[in-house]
Design an enzyme around this catalytic site. Structure first.
Site, PDB file in Angstrom:
ATOM      1  N   TYR A  66      -4.317  11.833   1.087  1.00  0.00           N
ATOM      2  CA  TYR A  66      -3.522  11.045   0.146  1.00  0.00           C
ATOM      3  C   TYR A  66      -2.387  11.909  -0.420  1.00  0.00           C
ATOM      4  CZ  TYR A  66      -2.722   7.495  -3.503  1.00  0.00           C
ATOM      5  OH  TYR A  66      -2.179   6.533  -4.312  1.00  0.00           O
TER       6      TYR A  66
ATOM      7  N   ASP B  68      -3.736   0.305  -9.589  1.00  0.00           N
ATOM      8  CA  ASP B  68      -5.143  -0.052  -9.758  1.00  0.00           C
ATOM      9  C   ASP B  68      -5.470  -0.395 -11.203  1.00  0.00           C
ATOM     10  OD1 ASP B  68      -5.257   0.566  -7.104  1.00  0.00           O
ATOM     11  OD2 ASP B  68      -6.366   2.434  -7.349  1.00  0.00           O
TER      12      ASP B  68
ATOM     13  N   GLU C  94      -6.677   9.704 -14.168  1.00  0.00           N
ATOM     14  CA  GLU C  94      -6.996   9.889 -12.748  1.00  0.00           C
ATOM     15  C   GLU C  94      -6.153  11.012 -12.143  1.00  0.00           C
ATOM     16  OE1 GLU C  94      -8.375   7.434  -8.894  1.00  0.00           O
ATOM     17  OE2 GLU C  94      -8.446   6.639 -10.916  1.00  0.00           O
TER      18      GLU C  94
ATOM     19  N   GLU D  51       0.833  -1.207   0.000  1.00  0.00           N
ATOM     20  CA  GLU D  51       0.000   0.000   0.000  1.00  0.00           C
ATOM     21  C   GLU D  51       0.864   1.253   0.000  1.00  0.00           C
ATOM     22  OE1 GLU D  51      -3.221  -0.279  -1.147  1.00  0.00           O
ATOM     23  OE2 GLU D  51      -3.399  -1.694   0.493  1.00  0.00           O
TER      24      GLU D  51
ATOM     25  N   ALA E 206     -14.988   1.932  -1.286  1.00  0.00           N
ATOM     26  CA  ALA E 206     -14.579   0.839  -0.399  1.00  0.00           C
ATOM     27  C   ALA E 206     -13.111   0.474  -0.545  1.00  0.00           C
ATOM     28  CB  ALA E 206     -15.443  -0.396  -0.670  1.00  0.00           C
TER      29      ALA E 206
END
Length: 386
Positions: A228, A176, A164, A35, A127
């Site tokens: 973030y 992703d 993005e 992560e 989520a």
């Protein structure tokens, strides 16, 4: 999948008044481990999941893009010639951003036809399962096909990431979109985010009698908000002070020197990324040599690092992980960008329902909202359905 695919085709015809040219789909993803390592040019181990975004697309004779979906009332419209990040907003910035990013990768959009698109999805939003990348990947694959562009899948992943980053404004890495486009059934994608070299790693969950349970806390998050971005800025500062191109270039042996040079917060951010990269490598090795039952402690350590060093967990995620481990999970951790979203728990198949009951009870006892729990399996990546 056949139900949502048929529904999308019917909804397309009802809205636009003609039959769709084709149907494409792309999955959401779960990150098993790794992560906030992707934008630090490190290692990640996600897998595509059996929950997908599906779109139907039809060709137009003009240069107009029209986008509609089951989750928004409006039909968004823009001329291909007007595509620019500053012109895009709302949910349609994801698909329109992909079309813009395709042009940034060298495609000549002057002569391509317009398209009508209708999108539906069963990937949970907010989520941490990357509903946004599922949209981007499905749109990228569809446009690549109908515009006959010839981009390979790693390039389509870069296109989705650029959309993005610039059109949506979320400073995310390449993970992703790579998982959504490169995923394989029953396998994870071991991705080197610097070279973009990807290896398919057998997960072996079913053979080991294991399931991966998603625990969606219902706490919504947004990558385009400050938490973030501030974590990414800390990582960039840490790399600058340490004199390396990216935190990928540091190892655990470099951490004592980092602690001397960096302020406490920046050091802890750096320590998470450096140790998380190592955990990804250790997890891949464990899966290959020992099987999935051996990765539990690595998952647990990852969560502790995100909770304490990177500080991106929330009480609901911590409770989900603690409850999972207290009820027989081999390993558990929050997954996704953090500040909400979901946790994952690797657990014996025959213990899933007991854990779901325990999770519901724990959340109720703490006065938290009702979580949503469900199992996922590793699925194939983006594909043309028809």
């Amino acid at each position: 999948m056949s139900d949502i695919r048929d529904d999308v085709k019917a909804d397309f015809s009802e809205l636009y008044g003609y039959e769709a040219h084709g149907v494409w789909s792309a999955p959401g993803r779960v990150n098993l481990i790794g992560e906030h390592t992707d934008y630090n040019e490190g290692f990640v181990l996600p897998f595509a999941i059996n929950k997908r975004t599906v779109l139907a697309l039809g060709l137009r004779e003009d240069g107009i893009l029209r986008i509609a979906s089951s989750f928004a009332d409006e039909v968004a419209e823009i001329a291909i010639s007007d595509l620019a990040p500053e012109e895009l907003n709302g949910w349609s910035a994801y698909p329109f951003g992909v079309a813009w990013a395709i042009g940034q990768f060298g495609a000549d959009l002057a002569g391509v036809p317009g398209v009508d698109v209708f999108i539906d999805s069963v990937v949970p939003v907010g989520a941490g399962l990357s509903s946004s990348a599922a949209i981007e990947s499905a749109v990228a694959l569809a446009l690549n096909d109908v515009w006959q562009l010839g981009f390979d899948r790693p390039t389509l992943a870069k296109i989705g990431q650029l959309a993005e980053n610039k059109a949506v404004g979320a400073p995310t890495g390449i993970m992703d979109q790579s998982a959504s486009l490169l995923g394989k059934k029953d396998s994870a994608v071991f991705l080197d985010c610097r070279s973009l070299e990807a290896q398919v790693i057998d997960l072996g969950f079913a053979a080991a009698g294991l399931e991966l349970l998603i625990i969606d806390t219902g706490v919504s998050h947004s990558h385009s908000t400050g938490g973030y971005a501030s974590r990414r800025a800390s990582c960039e500062e840490g790399a600058r002070v340490m004199g390396v191109p990216a935190l990928r270039d540091l190892t655990v042996d470099d951490l004592p020197r980092a602690q001397e040079l960096l302020d406490d917060e920046t050091f802890r951010r750096v320590r998470h990324v450096v140790t998380e990269d190592q955990r990804v490598l250790d997890t891949v090795r464990a899966l290959r040599e020992e099987g999935p039952a051996a990765i539990g402690e690595l998952m647990d350590a990852s969560h502790r690092s995100m909770r304490d060093d990177f500080e991106i967990s929330v009480p609901e995620l911590d409770l989900a992980v603690e409850t999972a481990l207290a009820n027989g999970a081999i390993g558990a951790r929050m997954t996704g960008g953090g500040f909400g979203g979901a946790a994952i728990a690797l657990i014996a198949s025959d213990a899933v329902s007991r854990l779901q009951v325990a999770i519901d009870g724990a959340f109720a006892e703490h006065g938290f909202g009702q979580p949503v729990t469900f199992t996922v399996s590793a699925a194939d990546g983006a594909v043309r359905e028809s």
